[in-house]
Motif scaffolding. Structure first.
Motif, mmCIF file in Angstrom:
data_model
loop_
_atom_site.group_PDB
_atom_site.id
_atom_site.type_symbol
_atom_site.label_atom_id
_atom_site.label_comp_id
_atom_site.label_asym_id
_atom_site.label_seq_id
_atom_site.Cartn_x
_atom_site.Cartn_y
_atom_site.Cartn_z
ATOM 1 N N GLY A 139 64.555 39.530 73.524
ATOM 2 C CA GLY A 139 65.850 40.187 73.495
ATOM 3 C C GLY A 139 66.561 40.085 72.158
ATOM 4 O O GLY A 139 67.376 40.958 71.813
ATOM 5 N N CYS A 140 66.275 39.028 71.383
ATOM 6 C CA CYS A 140 66.903 38.886 70.058
ATOM 7 C C CYS A 140 66.528 40.060 69.165
ATOM 8 O O CYS A 140 67.367 40.580 68.411
ATOM 9 N N GLU A 142 65.390 43.038 70.325
ATOM 10 C CA GLU A 142 65.884 44.270 70.936
ATOM 11 C C GLU A 142 67.359 44.497 70.617
ATOM 12 O O GLU A 142 67.794 45.633 70.425
ATOM 13 N N ASP A 143 68.139 43.412 70.562
ATOM 14 C CA ASP A 143 69.564 43.556 70.235
ATOM 15 C C ASP A 143 69.745 44.145 68.837
ATOM 16 O O ASP A 143 70.596 45.027 68.621
ATOM 17 N N ILE A 144 68.943 43.653 67.878
ATOM 18 C CA ILE A 144 69.026 44.175 66.508
ATOM 19 C C ILE A 144 68.590 45.638 66.471
ATOM 20 O O ILE A 144 69.212 46.487 65.806
ATOM 21 N N GLU A 183 68.671 47.869 68.956
ATOM 22 C CA GLU A 183 69.665 48.728 69.607
ATOM 23 C C GLU A 183 70.868 48.956 68.699
ATOM 24 O O GLU A 183 71.420 50.055 68.651
ATOM 25 N N GLN A 184 71.270 47.914 67.965
ATOM 26 C CA GLN A 184 72.386 48.063 67.043
ATOM 27 C C GLN A 184 72.035 49.057 65.930
ATOM 28 O O GLN A 184 72.868 49.882 65.517
#
Length: 568
Positions: free
Chosen positions: A170-171, A173-175, A177-178
């Motif tokens: 998820g770390c 994926e968060d980057i 998505e941003q």
């Protein structure tokens, strides 16, 4: 199936036994046929056999299960294995004309697991291995496509970081998505070269910040770390649970030696993320839900394999591939026919198309519903591919109960909320759970459960097992949710594009309704419909194929040993 081994002068008596076996080189074979699956696992054996048949397989080599068992038992590799892998890697360089770690034209490899028993998605894979800050520039120059090169590098960092370095997926994926929000992109493939370069910088900085050390840049170090992680994934939580749920043994042998374990294949990369004439796909030689004798599967353009099987993107039917890349589709169809005839069973084939050129990455006996298993077995026996006795042996007696899957009462009132792909048959009503843990808790209370997710991943295996139905917003007929649900006999509907799941809030929106945890839905696995509330069901009639198979089984009961079982 018999693999091809790396040829070398006869070893001295004290030399370590051969534990690394090549495929794709057209060399001789030496392993006794009965030991191939145990030694090379399903993936390694399938790659060796496809190569032997002259099918388009990227070259590579398999490090056998004995090495993995030794590593898990002792914490170290057996003597001589590093030298054997080094020699195999050098021969792979000769075959591809590229050098591993070369900054001008780097050889990149895929490192994949492959046990003797199929365990879809339960163990680990690392793709695009060999990239670093220097080789990515060489890949960009060689390909003439910086966007492709840096997209491939960010994929490698993400996969290596999660599988090998233990970072939360998820770390990354968060980057990602941003970045998509900043560039107003909906899909990963819409990010341009500069955005992919920036993503790589962000990924590398995050890895160093979380681990206190830089991302490994030495390709040889990367390779050994990845091989070790893939071997150890045999003992990860989801793989252990899958084996327990499916009765796959991994107990102790004589003298305390471990049975089972996975082999590891190291294979030259081919790239499905090279544009509109590239992509990745899965093909079944027959429909795994119905057993119909049609080429069945899905294709995801401009993507790599993990994009497809993870379910994060909804793929296209193979018919679209036939329209867009007809020569590659014709090759795939021919290969599928040859493999089914050769293996005498329905095959599940993974493939990649790189700039119009087809490559086969795996073949194995495909998981199927019991309805499909019965139809395929009977049709193959009637066509003379197998005997009726073999047909009966291919269908587990206990699973025959699933032939009486209920179907929705056609006269009952219903409110349809949405439609998706009918991935696994049956009709089931149940209370909605938005996590695997909730599904297990509700099932333990005696509730019938429908697991509802945006997409499932291998960590959801216990929730799929506890549920009687699976519903996802994304993915396709060959996604993780669909394949595992079919294998477990669960009703499944995927790719309900209007379904919006808010897992944190414990709710979802579909068809103008807000669905909350514990609400009742009905899934129709034959039409892909999602219905509000409970809908009555009725029992179906037994198919002609099922009646035929049961008749053959009754005849077999009266045949003694040595009797000709080739009737009728």
């Amino acid at each position: 199936m018999v693999p091809e081994v790396l040829m070398e002068p006869p070893a001295a008596a004290s030399a370590p036994p051969r534990r690394v076996f090549a495929f794709g080189g057209g060399m001789a074979d030496e392993i006794p046929g009965g030991e191939v699956m145990d030694l090379l696992g399903g993936k390694g054996a399938g790659l060796a056999e496809m190569s032997r048949l002259g099918l388009p397989v990227p070259p590579g080599f398999t490090v056998c299960t004995e090495v993995g068992r030794h590593l898990l038992r002792t914490g170290r590799y057996p003597d001589g294995i590093r030298e054997q892998v080094g020699e195999a890697l050098r021969q792979l360089e000769v075959r591809t004309g590229q050098r591993f770690g070369d900054a001008s034209d780097p050889l990149l490899v895929a490192v994949r697991s492959g046990a003797a028993v199929s365990m879809p998605g339960m163990m680990d894979t690392v793709l695009n291995l060999g990239l670093n800050d220097a080789t990515v520039e060489g890949l960009a120059r060689r390909s003439g496509d910086p966007r492709f090169a840096f997209d491939t590098y960010r994929r490698f960092i993400q996969m290596f970081g999660a599988v090998v370095l233990g970072l939360d997926h998820g770390c990354f994926e968060d980057i990602l998505e941003q970045a998509k929000l900043s560039h107003r992109c909906r899909l990963d493939g819409e990010l341009d070269a500069d955005a992919c370069r920036a993503l790589v910088r962000s990924y590398l900085a995050m890895v160093e910040r979380k681990l206190g050390q830089p991302f490994p840049q030495d390709p040889v170090q990367q390779l050994w770390q990845a091989v070790g992680a893939v071997f150890r994934s045999w003992d990860n939580r989801r793989a252990v649970l899958f084996r327990r749920l499916n009765g796959v043994t991994d107990g102790e042998g004589q003298g305390g030696e471990r049975k089972g374990g996975t082999a590891v294949t190291v294979q030259a990369m081919v790239f499905g993320n090279r544009g509109a004439d590239s992509g990745t796909g899965v093909a079944f030689t027959r429909d795994p839900s119905t057993g119909d004798a049609v080429l069945f599967g899905e294709f995801l353009p401009d993507a790599q394999g993990e994009d497809l099987v993870s379910g994060i993107r909804t793929p296209q039917p193979l018919a679209r591939m036939a329209e867009d890349i007809p020569p590659a589709f014709d090759q795939l169809k021919d290969a599928a026919e040859r493999l089914e005839a050769h293996c005498r069973d329905m095959q599940d084939i993974e493939f990649t198309v790189q700039q119009g050129r087809l490559f086969l990455l795996q073949t194995r006996s495909g998981k199927r519903t019991v309805e499909a298993a019965v139809r395929i077995a009977v049709h193959m026996a009637e066509a003379g591919m197998i005997t009726p006795a073999e047909a009966v042996g291919r269908v587990d007696a206990d699973s025959l109960r699933q032939l009486l899957h209920p179907v929705l009462d056609p006269s009952a009132p219903r409110k349809i909320l949405g439609r998706g792909l009918a991935a696994a048959p049956g009709a089931v009503s149940g209370r909605v759970a938005f996590s695997a843990a909730e599904a297990v808790e509700r099932a333990a209370r005696g509730e019938t459960v429908i697991l509802c997710r945006a997409e499932t991943d291998p960590e959801d295996i216990h929730g799929i097992h506890a549920a009687t139905g699976v519903l996802t917003a994304r993915g396709g007929m060959t996604s993780h949710a669909a394949v595992v649900a079919r294998g477990m006999g669960r009703t499944c509907v995927v790719a309900v594009s209007d379904l919006v799941v808010d897992r944190a809030a414990g709710s979802a929106a579909l068809g103008g309704e807000t669905i909350r945890s514990g609400d009742v839905l009905t899934l129709d696995g034959s039409t892909g419909e999602v219905l509000l509330g409970a809908v009555p069901t009725v029992m179906p009639a037994l198919s002609d194929e099922a009646a035929t198979l049961i008749g053959w089984a009754d005849e077999l009961k009266w045949l003694g040993p040595g009797t000709d079982q080739s009737f009728p």
